[in-house]
Design a protein around this motif. Structure first.
Motif, short mmCIF file in Angstrom:
data_model
loop_
_atom_site.label_atom_id
_atom_site.label_comp_id
_atom_site.label_asym_id
_atom_site.label_seq_id
_atom_site.Cartn_x
_atom_site.Cartn_y
_atom_site.Cartn_z
N ALA A 100 -77.52 -59.74 41.98
CA ALA A 100 -78.05 -61.01 41.49
C ALA A 100 -77.08 -61.75 40.60
O ALA A 100 -77.25 -62.94 40.34
CB ALA A 100 -79.36 -60.79 40.75
N VAL A 101 -76.03 -61.07 40.14
CA VAL A 101 -75.05 -61.71 39.26
C VAL A 101 -73.63 -61.62 39.81
O VAL A 101 -72.66 -61.78 39.09
CB VAL A 101 -75.11 -61.12 37.83
CG1 VAL A 101 -76.42 -61.49 37.16
CG2 VAL A 101 -74.92 -59.62 37.84
N ASP A 102 -73.51 -61.39 41.12
CA ASP A 102 -72.20 -61.32 41.77
C ASP A 102 -71.62 -62.74 41.81
O ASP A 102 -72.08 -63.60 42.57
CB ASP A 102 -72.36 -60.75 43.17
CG ASP A 102 -71.06 -60.60 43.93
OD1 ASP A 102 -70.13 -61.42 43.72
OD2 ASP A 102 -70.97 -59.68 44.75
N LYS A 103 -70.63 -63.00 40.99
CA LYS A 103 -70.08 -64.35 40.82
C LYS A 103 -69.62 -64.98 42.14
O LYS A 103 -69.85 -66.17 42.37
CB LYS A 103 -68.93 -64.33 39.80
CG LYS A 103 -68.36 -65.70 39.50
CD LYS A 103 -69.41 -66.64 38.91
CE LYS A 103 -68.79 -67.98 38.56
NZ LYS A 103 -69.80 -68.98 38.29
N LYS A 104 -69.01 -64.20 42.99
CA LYS A 104 -68.54 -64.71 44.28
C LYS A 104 -69.72 -65.23 45.11
O LYS A 104 -69.66 -66.31 45.70
CB LYS A 104 -67.79 -63.61 45.04
CG LYS A 104 -67.22 -64.05 46.35
CD LYS A 104 -66.44 -62.92 47.00
CE LYS A 104 -65.93 -63.33 48.37
NZ LYS A 104 -65.28 -62.22 49.06
N VAL A 105 -70.81 -64.48 45.12
CA VAL A 105 -71.99 -64.87 45.88
C VAL A 105 -72.67 -66.08 45.23
O VAL A 105 -73.09 -67.01 45.92
CB VAL A 105 -72.98 -63.69 46.00
CG1 VAL A 105 -74.27 -64.11 46.68
CG2 VAL A 105 -72.34 -62.53 46.75
N LEU A 106 -72.76 -66.09 43.91
CA LEU A 106 -73.38 -67.21 43.20
C LEU A 106 -72.66 -68.52 43.50
O LEU A 106 -73.29 -69.54 43.79
CB LEU A 106 -73.39 -66.97 41.69
CG LEU A 106 -74.13 -65.74 41.17
CD1 LEU A 106 -74.01 -65.66 39.65
CD2 LEU A 106 -75.57 -65.74 41.60
N THR A 107 -71.34 -68.47 43.42
CA THR A 107 -70.53 -69.66 43.66
C THR A 107 -70.69 -70.15 45.09
O THR A 107 -70.83 -71.36 45.35
CB THR A 107 -69.05 -69.37 43.34
OG1 THR A 107 -68.97 -68.94 41.98
CG2 THR A 107 -68.18 -70.58 43.55
N LYS A 108 -70.68 -69.23 46.04
CA LYS A 108 -70.82 -69.61 47.45
C LYS A 108 -72.22 -70.18 47.72
O LYS A 108 -72.36 -71.18 48.42
CB LYS A 108 -70.54 -68.43 48.36
CG LYS A 108 -70.65 -68.80 49.82
CD LYS A 108 -70.07 -67.77 50.74
CE LYS A 108 -70.17 -68.31 52.15
NZ LYS A 108 -69.30 -67.67 53.06
N LEU A 109 -73.25 -69.56 47.17
CA LEU A 109 -74.61 -70.04 47.35
C LEU A 109 -74.74 -71.47 46.84
O LEU A 109 -75.33 -72.33 47.50
CB LEU A 109 -75.61 -69.13 46.63
CG LEU A 109 -77.07 -69.56 46.66
CD1 LEU A 109 -77.60 -69.60 48.09
CD2 LEU A 109 -77.90 -68.62 45.80
N TRP A 110 -74.16 -71.74 45.68
CA TRP A 110 -74.21 -73.09 45.10
C TRP A 110 -73.51 -74.09 46.03
O TRP A 110 -74.05 -75.14 46.33
CB TRP A 110 -73.57 -73.08 43.72
CG TRP A 110 -73.78 -74.34 42.95
CD1 TRP A 110 -73.09 -75.52 43.09
CD2 TRP A 110 -74.75 -74.58 41.94
NE1 TRP A 110 -73.56 -76.47 42.23
CE2 TRP A 110 -74.59 -75.91 41.51
CE3 TRP A 110 -75.73 -73.80 41.35
CZ2 TRP A 110 -75.38 -76.47 40.52
CZ3 TRP A 110 -76.51 -74.35 40.37
CH2 TRP A 110 -76.33 -75.67 39.96
N ALA A 111 -72.32 -73.74 46.48
CA ALA A 111 -71.53 -74.63 47.33
C ALA A 111 -72.23 -74.90 48.67
O ALA A 111 -72.31 -76.04 49.13
CB ALA A 111 -70.15 -74.05 47.57
N VAL A 112 -72.74 -73.86 49.29
CA VAL A 112 -73.44 -74.01 50.58
C VAL A 112 -74.69 -74.87 50.39
O VAL A 112 -75.00 -75.72 51.23
CB VAL A 112 -73.80 -72.62 51.17
CG1 VAL A 112 -74.79 -72.73 52.31
CG2 VAL A 112 -72.54 -71.89 51.62
N SER A 113 -75.39 -74.69 49.29
CA SER A 113 -76.59 -75.47 49.02
C SER A 113 -76.27 -76.95 48.80
O SER A 113 -76.98 -77.82 49.30
CB SER A 113 -77.33 -74.92 47.79
OG SER A 113 -77.73 -73.60 48.04
N GLU A 114 -75.20 -77.21 48.06
CA GLU A 114 -74.80 -78.61 47.87
C GLU A 114 -74.42 -79.25 49.20
O GLU A 114 -74.78 -80.41 49.46
CB GLU A 114 -73.65 -78.72 46.87
CG GLU A 114 -74.07 -78.55 45.44
CD GLU A 114 -72.96 -78.86 44.46
OE1 GLU A 114 -73.28 -79.27 43.34
OE2 GLU A 114 -71.77 -78.69 44.80
#
Length: 123
Positions: A100-114
């Motif tokens: 839930a706090v994997d920075k690589k996944v968080l950043t990608k999720l944000w970018a894909v969502s935008e």
């Protein structure tokens, strides 16, 4: 949850005086399940309420109230019921899984969502 953790990082990077907390109401007996869920989910939910696994709507609101008014809360955490399977019980800091706090996944999720929503948050 993962969006909130990425938002925390973005807020901090822009020196904004905003705190972002993650809260979870648990299994709370509200009208949401009764009105929008499938028949099978409604039957399962009725059973959970009858045997006491679901808590009241008022109890479900406690984590949100604590996150809005509490002091000394961690931002890289989440708050909700600490009882059986986090369905109900006293409100506290719940177990946070590493993914839930994997920075690589968080950043990608944000970018894909935008990209998918064609909306870019401007802080």
């Amino acid at each position: 949850m993962m969006f909130a953790y990425e938002l925390q990082d973005k807020v901090k990077a822009h020196n904004k005086q905003v705190k972002v907390f993650v809260c979870y109401p648990g299994a709370s007996n509200t009208t949401l399940k009764r009105e929008s869920a499938s028949f099978l989910t409604r039957i399962s939910w009725t059973f959970m309420v009858k045997i006491g696994l679901a808590q009241s709507a008022e109890q479900g609101a406690y984590p949100e109230v604590i996150c809005a008014t509490g002091e000394n809360l961690k931002q890289l955490a989440y708050y909700g019921p600490t009882g059986l399977m986090n369905f109900g019980g006293p409100v506290g800091e719940c177990k946070l899984e590493d993914f839930a706090v994997d920075k690589k996944v968080l950043t990608k999720l944000w970018a894909v969502s935008e990209e998918a929503t064609e909306f870019s948050w401007q802080l």
